[in-house]
Design a protein around this motif. Structure first.
Motif, PDB file in Angstrom:
ATOM      1  N   GLN A 140       0.797  -1.224   0.000  1.00 52.20           N
ATOM      2  CA  GLN A 140       0.000   0.000   0.000  1.00 52.20           C
ATOM      3  C   GLN A 140       0.833   1.281   0.000  1.00 52.20           C
ATOM      4  OE1 GLN A 140      -4.472  -0.243   1.588  1.00 52.20           O
ATOM      5  NE2 GLN A 140      -2.971  -0.311   3.233  1.00 52.20           N
ATOM      6  N   THR A 159      -1.630   3.798   5.365  1.00 50.73           N
ATOM      7  CA  THR A 159      -1.419   2.751   4.365  1.00 50.73           C
ATOM      8  C   THR A 159      -0.469   1.670   4.900  1.00 50.73           C
ATOM      9  OG1 THR A 159       0.340   4.138   3.423  1.00 50.73           O
ATOM     10  CG2 THR A 159      -1.814   4.214   2.356  1.00 50.73           C
ATOM     11  N   GLY A 192      -4.334  -4.619   2.119  1.00 52.83           N
ATOM     12  CA  GLY A 192      -4.515  -4.131   0.761  1.00 52.83           C
ATOM     13  C   GLY A 192      -3.306  -4.336  -0.122  1.00 52.83           C
ATOM     14  N   GLU A 229      -2.959  -0.890  -5.455  1.00 54.53           N
ATOM     15  CA  GLU A 229      -4.164  -0.230  -5.937  1.00 54.53           C
ATOM     16  C   GLU A 229      -4.947   0.440  -4.809  1.00 54.53           C
ATOM     17  OE1 GLU A 229      -6.621  -2.169  -9.159  1.00 54.53           O
ATOM     18  OE2 GLU A 229      -7.987  -2.359  -7.460  1.00 54.53           O
ATOM     19  N   SER A 230      -5.103  -0.244  -3.669  1.00 49.38           N
ATOM     20  CA  SER A 230      -5.842   0.335  -2.548  1.00 49.38           C
ATOM     21  C   SER A 230      -5.063   1.473  -1.901  1.00 49.38           C
ATOM     22  CB  SER A 230      -6.174  -0.741  -1.516  1.00 49.38           C
ATOM     23  OG  SER A 230      -5.004  -1.336  -0.996  1.00 49.38           O
ATOM     24  N   LEU A 232      -6.425   5.254  -1.519  1.00 53.38           N
ATOM     25  CA  LEU A 232      -6.478   5.940  -0.229  1.00 53.38           C
ATOM     26  C   LEU A 232      -5.783   7.295  -0.295  1.00 53.38           C
ATOM     27  CD1 LEU A 232      -5.782   2.918   2.165  1.00 53.38           C
ATOM     28  CD2 LEU A 232      -7.898   4.259   2.048  1.00 53.38           C
ATOM     29  N   SER A 263      -7.276   5.703 -12.192  1.00 49.33           N
ATOM     30  CA  SER A 263      -6.848   4.549 -11.409  1.00 49.33           C
ATOM     31  C   SER A 263      -5.360   4.278 -11.560  1.00 49.33           C
ATOM     32  CB  SER A 263      -7.650   3.318 -11.844  1.00 49.33           C
ATOM     33  OG  SER A 263      -7.092   2.122 -11.336  1.00 49.33           O
ATOM     34  N   SER A 316     -11.640   1.022  -7.983  1.00 51.81           N
ATOM     35  CA  SER A 316     -10.925   1.279  -6.737  1.00 51.81           C
ATOM     36  C   SER A 316     -11.088   2.720  -6.264  1.00 51.81           C
ATOM     37  CB  SER A 316      -9.439   0.957  -6.910  1.00 51.81           C
ATOM     38  OG  SER A 316      -8.850   1.777  -7.921  1.00 51.81           O
ATOM     39  N   ASP A 337      -3.640  -6.636  -9.973  1.00 52.36           N
ATOM     40  CA  ASP A 337      -4.533  -5.927  -9.066  1.00 52.36           C
ATOM     41  C   ASP A 337      -5.954  -5.949  -9.624  1.00 52.36           C
ATOM     42  OD1 ASP A 337      -2.992  -4.927  -6.814  1.00 52.36           O
ATOM     43  OD2 ASP A 337      -1.857  -3.781  -8.291  1.00 52.36           O
ATOM     44  N   HIS A 374      -5.139  -8.969  -3.404  1.00 55.56           N
ATOM     45  CA  HIS A 374      -5.989  -8.591  -2.268  1.00 55.56           C
ATOM     46  C   HIS A 374      -7.426  -8.527  -2.741  1.00 55.56           C
ATOM     47  CE1 HIS A 374      -6.459  -4.395  -3.738  1.00 55.56           C
ATOM     48  NE2 HIS A 374      -5.235  -4.565  -4.185  1.00 55.56           N
ATOM     49  N   ALA A 434     -11.307  -7.165  -3.284  1.00 52.31           N
ATOM     50  CA  ALA A 434     -11.983  -5.919  -3.628  1.00 52.31           C
ATOM     51  C   ALA A 434     -13.371  -6.264  -4.123  1.00 52.31           C
ATOM     52  CB  ALA A 434     -11.198  -5.150  -4.705  1.00 52.31           C
TER      53      ALA A 434
END
Length: 456
Positions: free
Chosen positions: A20, A135, A140, A143-144, A148, A177, A246, A321, A346, A348
């Protein structure tokens, strides 16, 4: 609807996930004159910087609060205060991004409270925005973390005012993204401008990490990207385009703050997805679709005709991702191919909508096992899958992050009519090379080599 299968292994054997904090850094690198500063150890930032340099082949501005054994136990508040004071005073960035790491989160650092206390102690530095974002590495992925950071920038930099919508009638906000490359963003910018609209892309990696020479020999902050001042104008736009599932939480916050309506796209790969985007821009702008786009669309249709012999019923394994996994799966399925293995690092919400039977939350070992068991013909993943490709003796289309064993990762165009055409052609060529590799070698007659026998 895909079934989500969570891993039951106690460790990652061949890691697919990128952490993250790296995703958050990537988002901050798309802001002009910004400086990311990781709240963690020097090793955290050094490892991340190596990844960025190998992927982009560019100098990467990155600082750290340099937590050590003592500060990890006793508290690292002073590290944050001294670090912020030093980088703001010496480097004079337009923005400081402050992502946490697994170390600082485990230590229990209140990063948002620390930023408030820093401004209380150093009121003369209040003009430089500091954006903290939580983070931790253990949750995550890239991407997450990226999402964030985008959400945090909107929270700290966008005014809470819903009365200015449409004051800039030609302005279009674009939330981009992490799956989009610099070439993708440049294509998206040109596409929007072809309808007479002015895009404000957040974050804009196409302007900061597209690989271009600059006049200065060294810059301690990012060169290019979305100006910090642009955040105050987001509420004056007429519409917002959100690319990537995301970023839905960030889009919700932006809409709540500004009242600007939005349209959301989970993918921009393939004919159907691009037709939806072009139709949206046509309706927003009131302008006819440019003839150039009509020609690009017909070129993609021709490529679909040319490649469907190879891609129809092709068995493909994908690991990436969630946003990118969804996009590639949709493109493969649009051509009649079959996704026999789908692995994400992860979970999603978007994964449930992936067009395959199941999605495994796992690593590259899981991809290798599933691809072998399902008799896959081709792999799509990042550069870490090169050894998997070699062991399975299958071609690999390198996509995602990081790509460190090939040049030009950020120059690859994946989206749009043109990008989809190029991707279909490359997939078909990889399958053709795989097919010819296993053909029976032709027998050559001894007479064709000029060999003769003499009878006496």
């Amino acid at each position: 609807m895909a079934e989500i299968i969570k891993r039951n292994k106690p460790l990652a054997v061949n890691p697919l996930k990128v952490s993250q904090p790296v995703g958050a850094i990537l988002a901050f690198l798309g802001i002009s004159n910004s400086l990311p500063m990781l709240h963690g150890s020097q090793g955290c930032s050094a490892f991340a910087k190596v990844f960025f340099v190998r992927h982009f082949r560019e100098p990467i501005p990155l600082q750290t609060t340099a937590m050590d054994q003592t500060t990890t136990v006793m508290g690292a508040d002073d590290n944050v205060f001294k670090g912020l004071e030093t980088v703001i005073s010496k480097r004079q960035p337009a923005l400081v991004g402050l992502p946490t790491t697994g170390l600082s989160e485990t230590q229990g650092s209140d990063i948002q409270g620390l930023v408030k206390r820093f401004y209380q102690q150093q009121p003369q530095l209040a003009d430089t925005p500091v954006v903290p974002v939580i983070t931790p590495d253990y949750s995550g992925g890239l991407e997450s973390g990226y999402a964030l950071a985008v959400e945090a920038m909107i929270r700290y930099l966008v005014p809470d005012n819903a009365t200015q919508v449409g004051q800039q009638p030609r302005q279009i906000n674009v939330l981009a993204s992490a799956m989009l490359t610099a070439a993708d963003l440049e294509y998206l910018r040109d596409l929007i401008e072809s309808f007479g609209l002015t895009p404000v892309i957040l974050p804009d990696l196409s302007d900061s990490l597209d690989g271009h020479l600059v006049d200065v020999d060294f810059s301690p902050v990012t060169v290019g990207g979305t100006p910090v001042a642009a955040f105050k104008t987001l509420g004056q736009a007429t519409h917002t385009l959100v690319v990537g599932h995301s970023l839905h939480k960030a889009a919700d916050l932006l809409q709540q703050r500004t009242g600007v309506p939005d349209t959301r796209f989970s993918s921009l790969m393939g004919l159907k997805a691009m037709d939806q985007l072009v139709d949206t821009l046509h309706r927003i702008s009131g302008q006819p679709v440019p003839a150039r786009l009509e020609r690009q669309r017909s070129q993609l249709q021709d490529a679909q005709l040319d490649t469907h012999f190879m891609l129809g019923f092709a068995r493909i394994a994908i690991a990436s991702d969630p946003d990118l996994l969804y996009s590639f799966t949709g493109l493969v399925r649009e051509m009649g191919g079959e996704v026999v293995a789908a692995v994400a690092p992860h979970n999603a919400a978007l994964l449930a909508e992936v067009d395959c039977q199941e999605v495994l939350i796992g690593d590259l070992e899981d991809l290798e096992q599933q691809a072998a068991a399902s008799h896959a013909q081709l792999l799509i993943s990042n550069a870490h899958a090169a050894e998997t490709s070699r062991r399975l003796d299958l071609p690999l289309l390198r996509a995602g992050w990081p790509i460190y064993d090939r040049l030009g990762a950020q120059h690859r165009l994946w989206i749009g009519y043109s990008g989809s055409r190029n991707t279909l052609t490359e997939l078909a060529n990889l399958l053709l090379s795989e097919h010819h590799k296993h053909e029976i070698a032709p027998r050559t007659s001894i007479y064709a080599r000029g060999e003769t026998s003499c009878v006496t």
